[in-house]
Motif scaffolding. Structure first.
Motif, PDB file in Angstrom:
ATOM      1  N   LYS A 101       3.259  98.589  17.176  1.00  0.00           N
ATOM      2  CA  LYS A 101       2.499  99.607  16.455  1.00  0.00           C
ATOM      3  C   LYS A 101       3.325 100.822  16.059  1.00  0.00           C
ATOM      4  O   LYS A 101       3.329 101.254  14.909  1.00  0.00           O
ATOM      5  CB  LYS A 101       1.335 100.085  17.330  1.00  0.00           C
ATOM      6  CG  LYS A 101       0.030 100.211  16.590  1.00  0.00           C
ATOM      7  CD  LYS A 101      -1.071 100.603  17.572  1.00  0.00           C
ATOM      8  CE  LYS A 101      -2.265  99.697  17.452  1.00  0.00           C
ATOM      9  NZ  LYS A 101      -3.357 100.065  18.346  1.00  0.00           N
ATOM     10  N   ASN A 102       4.038 101.364  17.034  1.00  0.00           N
ATOM     11  CA  ASN A 102       4.787 102.596  16.751  1.00  0.00           C
ATOM     12  C   ASN A 102       5.977 102.349  15.834  1.00  0.00           C
ATOM     13  O   ASN A 102       6.498 103.265  15.223  1.00  0.00           O
ATOM     14  CB  ASN A 102       5.260 103.221  18.060  1.00  0.00           C
ATOM     15  CG  ASN A 102       4.085 103.517  18.965  1.00  0.00           C
ATOM     16  OD1 ASN A 102       3.013 103.855  18.481  1.00  0.00           O
ATOM     17  ND2 ASN A 102       4.278 103.347  20.258  1.00  0.00           N
ATOM     18  N   LYS A 103       6.406 101.104  15.789  1.00  0.00           N
ATOM     19  CA  LYS A 103       7.591 100.776  14.980  1.00  0.00           C
ATOM     20  C   LYS A 103       7.234 100.677  13.493  1.00  0.00           C
ATOM     21  O   LYS A 103       7.967 101.099  12.629  1.00  0.00           O
ATOM     22  CB  LYS A 103       8.192  99.433  15.418  1.00  0.00           C
ATOM     23  CG  LYS A 103       8.353  99.275  16.917  1.00  0.00           C
ATOM     24  CD  LYS A 103       9.531 100.059  17.456  1.00  0.00           C
ATOM     25  CE  LYS A 103       9.455 100.160  18.975  1.00  0.00           C
ATOM     26  NZ  LYS A 103      10.283 101.224  19.506  1.00  0.00           N
ATOM     27  N   THR A 104       6.136 100.045  13.214  1.00  0.00           N
ATOM     28  CA  THR A 104       5.753  99.856  11.812  1.00  0.00           C
ATOM     29  C   THR A 104       4.375 100.489  11.594  1.00  0.00           C
ATOM     30  O   THR A 104       3.976 101.369  12.335  1.00  0.00           O
ATOM     31  CB  THR A 104       5.713  98.353  11.476  1.00  0.00           C
ATOM     32  OG1 THR A 104       4.780  97.740  12.361  1.00  0.00           O
ATOM     33  CG2 THR A 104       7.074  97.730  11.636  1.00  0.00           C
ATOM     34  N   GLU A 105       3.677 100.042  10.617  1.00  0.00           N
ATOM     35  CA  GLU A 105       2.342 100.588  10.382  1.00  0.00           C
ATOM     36  C   GLU A 105       1.382 100.085  11.457  1.00  0.00           C
ATOM     37  O   GLU A 105       1.673  99.137  12.172  1.00  0.00           O
ATOM     38  CB  GLU A 105       1.849 100.206   8.984  1.00  0.00           C
ATOM     39  CG  GLU A 105       1.523  98.741   8.808  1.00  0.00           C
ATOM     40  CD  GLU A 105       2.747  97.881   8.480  1.00  0.00           C
ATOM     41  OE1 GLU A 105       2.557  96.871   7.810  1.00  0.00           O
ATOM     42  OE2 GLU A 105       3.874  98.217   8.924  1.00  0.00           O
ATOM     43  N   ASP A 106       0.260 100.749  11.570  1.00  0.00           N
ATOM     44  CA  ASP A 106      -0.780 100.331  12.510  1.00  0.00           C
ATOM     45  C   ASP A 106      -1.266  98.931  12.132  1.00  0.00           C
ATOM     46  O   ASP A 106      -1.700  98.696  11.012  1.00  0.00           O
ATOM     47  CB  ASP A 106      -1.944 101.325  12.451  1.00  0.00           C
ATOM     48  CG  ASP A 106      -2.986 101.035  13.511  1.00  0.00           C
ATOM     49  OD1 ASP A 106      -3.118 101.847  14.426  1.00  0.00           O
ATOM     50  OD2 ASP A 106      -3.658  99.989  13.421  1.00  0.00           O
ATOM     51  N   LYS A 107      -1.143  98.016  13.079  1.00  0.00           N
ATOM     52  CA  LYS A 107      -1.584  96.659  12.776  1.00  0.00           C
ATOM     53  C   LYS A 107      -2.649  96.246  13.774  1.00  0.00           C
ATOM     54  O   LYS A 107      -2.360  96.060  14.949  1.00  0.00           O
ATOM     55  CB  LYS A 107      -0.402  95.688  12.862  1.00  0.00           C
ATOM     56  CG  LYS A 107       0.508  95.725  11.638  1.00  0.00           C
ATOM     57  CD  LYS A 107       1.623  94.692  11.788  1.00  0.00           C
ATOM     58  CE  LYS A 107       2.544  94.720  10.581  1.00  0.00           C
ATOM     59  NZ  LYS A 107       3.784  93.967  10.813  1.00  0.00           N
ATOM     60  N   SER A 108      -3.861  96.073  13.290  1.00  0.00           N
ATOM     61  CA  SER A 108      -4.944  95.632  14.164  1.00  0.00           C
ATOM     62  C   SER A 108      -4.866  94.124  14.325  1.00  0.00           C
ATOM     63  O   SER A 108      -4.326  93.429  13.472  1.00  0.00           O
ATOM     64  CB  SER A 108      -6.296  95.991  13.546  1.00  0.00           C
ATOM     65  OG  SER A 108      -6.327  97.365  13.251  1.00  0.00           O
ATOM     66  N   PRO A 109      -5.426  93.606  15.443  1.00  0.00           N
ATOM     67  CA  PRO A 109      -5.459  92.147  15.617  1.00  0.00           C
ATOM     68  C   PRO A 109      -6.174  91.481  14.458  1.00  0.00           C
ATOM     69  O   PRO A 109      -7.173  92.004  13.957  1.00  0.00           O
ATOM     70  CB  PRO A 109      -6.253  91.964  16.912  1.00  0.00           C
ATOM     71  CG  PRO A 109      -6.219  93.275  17.610  1.00  0.00           C
ATOM     72  CD  PRO A 109      -6.049  94.328  16.562  1.00  0.00           C
ATOM     73  N   ASN A 110      -5.647  90.333  14.045  1.00  0.00           N
ATOM     74  CA  ASN A 110      -6.298  89.544  13.001  1.00  0.00           C
ATOM     75  C   ASN A 110      -7.393  88.689  13.656  1.00  0.00           C
ATOM     76  O   ASN A 110      -7.103  87.764  14.415  1.00  0.00           O
ATOM     77  CB  ASN A 110      -5.245  88.672  12.313  1.00  0.00           C
ATOM     78  CG  ASN A 110      -5.831  87.849  11.187  1.00  0.00           C
ATOM     79  OD1 ASN A 110      -6.935  87.311  11.293  1.00  0.00           O
ATOM     80  ND2 ASN A 110      -5.078  87.753  10.098  1.00  0.00           N
ATOM     81  N   MET A 111      -8.643  89.030  13.364  1.00  0.00           N
ATOM     82  CA  MET A 111      -9.774  88.380  14.038  1.00  0.00           C
ATOM     83  C   MET A 111      -9.857  86.889  13.699  1.00  0.00           C
ATOM     84  O   MET A 111     -10.268  86.084  14.530  1.00  0.00           O
ATOM     85  CB  MET A 111     -11.086  89.088  13.654  1.00  0.00           C
ATOM     86  CG  MET A 111     -11.218  90.466  14.273  1.00  0.00           C
ATOM     87  SD  MET A 111     -11.180  90.389  16.090  1.00  0.00           S
ATOM     88  CE  MET A 111     -10.502  91.987  16.493  1.00  0.00           C
ATOM     89  N   GLU A 112      -9.467  86.525  12.481  1.00  0.00           N
ATOM     90  CA  GLU A 112      -9.507  85.123  12.076  1.00  0.00           C
ATOM     91  C   GLU A 112      -8.472  84.311  12.881  1.00  0.00           C
ATOM     92  O   GLU A 112      -8.761  83.197  13.325  1.00  0.00           O
ATOM     93  CB  GLU A 112      -9.248  85.003  10.563  1.00  0.00           C
ATOM     94  CG  GLU A 112      -9.189  83.601  10.003  1.00  0.00           C
ATOM     95  CD  GLU A 112     -10.480  82.798  10.164  1.00  0.00           C
ATOM     96  OE1 GLU A 112     -11.509  83.358  10.585  1.00  0.00           O
ATOM     97  OE2 GLU A 112     -10.434  81.579   9.889  1.00  0.00           O
ATOM     98  N   SER A 113      -7.281  84.888  13.099  1.00  0.00           N
ATOM     99  CA  SER A 113      -6.272  84.206  13.922  1.00  0.00           C
ATOM    100  C   SER A 113      -6.780  84.025  15.352  1.00  0.00           C
ATOM    101  O   SER A 113      -6.611  82.951  15.953  1.00  0.00           O
ATOM    102  CB  SER A 113      -4.970  85.006  13.948  1.00  0.00           C
ATOM    103  OG  SER A 113      -4.403  85.071  12.669  1.00  0.00           O
ATOM    104  N   LEU A 114      -7.393  85.063  15.892  1.00  0.00           N
ATOM    105  CA  LEU A 114      -7.930  84.966  17.254  1.00  0.00           C
ATOM    106  C   LEU A 114      -9.023  83.891  17.338  1.00  0.00           C
ATOM    107  O   LEU A 114      -9.080  83.124  18.304  1.00  0.00           O
ATOM    108  CB  LEU A 114      -8.496  86.319  17.702  1.00  0.00           C
ATOM    109  CG  LEU A 114      -7.465  87.397  18.044  1.00  0.00           C
ATOM    110  CD1 LEU A 114      -8.169  88.729  18.340  1.00  0.00           C
ATOM    111  CD2 LEU A 114      -6.604  86.995  19.244  1.00  0.00           C
ATOM    112  N   ARG A 115      -9.848  83.820  16.298  1.00  0.00           N
ATOM    113  CA  ARG A 115     -10.915  82.814  16.286  1.00  0.00           C
ATOM    114  C   ARG A 115     -10.327  81.396  16.263  1.00  0.00           C
ATOM    115  O   ARG A 115     -10.780  80.501  16.975  1.00  0.00           O
ATOM    116  CB  ARG A 115     -11.810  83.038  15.057  1.00  0.00           C
ATOM    117  CG  ARG A 115     -13.135  82.281  15.079  1.00  0.00           C
ATOM    118  CD  ARG A 115     -13.815  82.277  13.711  1.00  0.00           C
ATOM    119  NE  ARG A 115     -12.997  81.650  12.678  1.00  0.00           N
ATOM    120  CZ  ARG A 115     -12.799  80.337  12.538  1.00  0.00           C
ATOM    121  NH1 ARG A 115     -13.371  79.510  13.380  1.00  0.00           N
ATOM    122  NH2 ARG A 115     -12.031  79.866  11.574  1.00  0.00           N
TER     123      ARG A 115
END
Lengths: 230, 230
Positions: A125-139
């Motif tokens: 997160k701190n290295k690049t832009e804020d990246k939220s978990p991809n819900m479709e990948s988790l599913r």
């Protein structure tokens, strides 16, 4: 003293710890946040991967497969015949087939996806832009896990341990991937009673206790995580 | 007689063949088109993966890692001390580290992508809709290959073989992935003279000759493919 560079929620690091504990080998752990690309660590392993073992003679052993076979060849004979890749040649092949099943197939289809979305992205997160978990990948990973849990249920309904009568690297491989998912509360234990019974036996082993004591800042495990009678 | 279920352009099948030939073990091959999901094959290996070895005692050995370690443990002592996972424990760990580098990192970043786009899609064609290779995926794999070829050049500029003075499973792993790419004419040999010299030594080995004789219908290798003095 043996040193292990590890990350608490890395299934492969956990596997080396579990293995060393099973063989009663003393070691110290160094928590390495690989996303930070620490220079001193990259000098030891330019590929930047975990786990890395440094043995008593300061030899650097890199890569999960290399480390596990190294520990087996170096230490199993000290344990009065106890071995985690045991049996005749056919039995050993069955253990290694299942180790690879968990370390590649299960990892690529389930645990790597969940760890990438929840853990890697948090540390990146701190290295690049804020990246939220991809819900479709988790599913998708959760969906893939059903077929894997059905296969695991099948294996341990006909055998005491995953690859046969004795605990082996196959159990350790499966258990360490599952323990990472369980830390992240991604397993619905009510659905998988056979796996729960097997995993309770794993959790009860003294060699597994340090894994149950792991805590990673920012990620609280569910209450049942540390409890062998969950 | 030992039986090997294989696919001609599967790097893992090639690796088992190369290994058996190095140890002078007689075997027959059965070409398996895994995309056809042949019932008799799935009865042997429900996961449908290659390679699969059936030994003299009709034991079924599944999975590349399991088969390679099985052959090593069963046959290397028959070869008057010749071994493909040789040396002291540290040397063996280095071989296994590099085997895993090729079988997982190189495979996932390069050879799997190229084989999927060109071979898998060709064999899947009749099953589903017409699927042409994804040019962007092929470009990424080619780009990834540069870093891998630089690393391979680095390794063999300081060592006779990839993991040290003797040929080992590390060479066999690298060579069989590379041989599949070369069959598909995906290597610009003018750019990689050190790798070319090493690969010429591999190609000259009698144990590698059957791999150079492979021909897959619909895919013609370039003229240099079979020539050790390419």
């Amino acid at each position: 003293m043996i040193k292990l560079f590890q990350f608490k929620l890395c299934p492969f690091s956990r596997r080396v710890r579990f293995t060393l504990e099973e063989y009663n080998i003393s070691f110290v752990t160094i928590d390495e946040i690989i996303w930070n690309k620490r220079k001193e660590f990259l000098a030891i392993n330019p590929a930047g991967t975990l786990p890395v073992l440094i043995d008593e003679a300061d030899d650097i052993i890199i890569n999960n497969y290399a480390i596990i076979e190294y520990i087996e060849e170096k230490y199993s004979h000290l344990q009065k015949g106890i071995s985690l890749i045991s049996g005749n040649l056919r039995g050993k092949a069955e253990i290694r087939r299942l180790v690879d099943w968990y370390d590649n197939k299960f990892y690529n289809e389930v645990s790597r996806i969940i760890l990438r979305e929840l853990i890697d992205k948090y540390y990146m997160k701190n290295k690049t832009e804020d990246k939220s978990p991809n819900m479709e990948s988790l599913r998708i990973a959760q969906e893939n896990s059903i077929y894997h849990f059905e296969y695991l249920s099948h294996l341990i309904s006909s055998r005491r341990w995953i690859a046969g009568d004795a605990i082996s690297q196959a159990d350790i491989a499966a258990a360490t991937h599952i323990s990472c998912l369980d830390y992240l509360n991604k397993i619905d234990w009510d659905k998988w009673s056979e796996i729960k019974n097997w995993y309770a036996r794993i959790k009860s082993r003294p060699s597994f206790s340090s894994i149950l004591e792991d805590r990673l800042a920012g990620f609280h495990p569910p209450n049942h995580y540390s409890n062998p009678d969950f």
